[in-house]
Design a protein around this motif. Structure first.
Motif, PDB file in Angstrom:
ATOM      1  N   LYS A 177      40.517  47.220  37.886  1.00 39.87           N
ATOM      2  CA  LYS A 177      41.782  47.791  38.347  1.00 39.87           C
ATOM      3  C   LYS A 177      42.786  46.690  38.653  1.00 39.87           C
ATOM      4  CE  LYS A 177      43.752  51.308  41.209  1.00 39.87           C
ATOM      5  NZ  LYS A 177      43.536  52.568  41.853  1.00 39.87           N
ATOM      6  N   GLU A 178      42.351  45.625  39.270  1.00 38.55           N
ATOM      7  CA  GLU A 178      43.250  44.501  39.550  1.00 38.55           C
ATOM      8  C   GLU A 178      43.783  43.878  38.264  1.00 38.55           C
ATOM      9  OE1 GLU A 178      40.831  42.005  42.041  1.00 38.55           O
ATOM     10  OE2 GLU A 178      41.426  43.074  43.872  1.00 38.55           O
ATOM     11  N   SER A 179      42.970  43.843  37.204  1.00 42.86           N
ATOM     12  CA  SER A 179      43.424  43.267  35.941  1.00 42.86           C
ATOM     13  C   SER A 179      44.520  44.112  35.314  1.00 42.86           C
ATOM     14  CB  SER A 179      42.255  43.101  34.968  1.00 42.86           C
ATOM     15  OG  SER A 179      41.862  44.342  34.415  1.00 42.86           O
ATOM     16  N   ARG A 180      44.477  45.428  35.526  1.00 44.28           N
ATOM     17  CA  ARG A 180      45.541  46.311  35.009  1.00 44.28           C
ATOM     18  C   ARG A 180      46.812  46.160  35.826  1.00 44.28           C
ATOM     19  NH1 ARG A 180      43.433  52.021  35.288  1.00 44.28           N
ATOM     20  NH2 ARG A 180      41.691  51.213  36.453  1.00 44.28           N
ATOM     21  N   ALA A 181      46.693  45.961  37.114  1.00 43.60           N
ATOM     22  CA  ALA A 181      47.857  45.859  37.997  1.00 43.60           C
ATOM     23  C   ALA A 181      48.655  44.600  37.716  1.00 43.60           C
ATOM     24  CB  ALA A 181      47.420  45.897  39.457  1.00 43.60           C
ATOM     25  N   SER A 182      48.010  43.548  37.230  1.00 43.45           N
ATOM     26  CA  SER A 182      48.701  42.282  37.007  1.00 43.45           C
ATOM     27  C   SER A 182      49.429  42.236  35.682  1.00 43.45           C
ATOM     28  CB  SER A 182      47.708  41.130  37.096  1.00 43.45           C
ATOM     29  OG  SER A 182      46.759  41.208  36.056  1.00 43.45           O
TER      30      SER A 182
END
Length: 112
Positions: free
Chosen positions: A106-111
């Motif tokens: 999820k963090e990789s999508r947010a960035s």
């Protein structure tokens, strides 16, 4: 595939009904022809019903949750079929995420 999974069988049925609507009434065809707003409304409705069923106790609550989850998944499959998204594409995305922490993914999508 000689023994397709139920998901694959449903996706094949949805694609067939989309390409060749039968003469008799078809719920799948009516949803597809009604467009995204109708299908998304059904997904929202079924999502609320899944949430309600999850709060019900005991075996009766479990059985209700199974039925509502099936309804939700069915309507999501119709949406995918309407947009010509193959189930294999969804499986590939799930496989890509498999073994990756949900938090990290999820963090990789947010960035981006």
């Amino acid at each position: 595939m000689s023994n397709p999974s139920m998901i694959h069988a449903l996706m094949a049925l949805i694609a067939e009904r989309k390409a060749n609507p039968p003469a008799e009434r078809s719920y799948v065809v009516s949803l597809i022809q009604s467009g995204d707003a109708k299908i998304l409304g059904k997904i929202a409705e079924e999502t609320a019903e899944v949430i309600e069923a999850a709060a019900e106790p005991g075996e009766e609550g479990r059985a209700h949750l199974v039925k509502e989850a099936a309804d939700l998944i069915f309507h999501a499959l119709v949406l995918l079929g309407r947009h010509d998204v193959a189930w294999g594409d969804v499986e590939a995305e799930l496989a890509r995420r498999f073994g990756i922490s949900g938090i990290v993914e999820k963090e990789s999508r947010a960035s981006k």
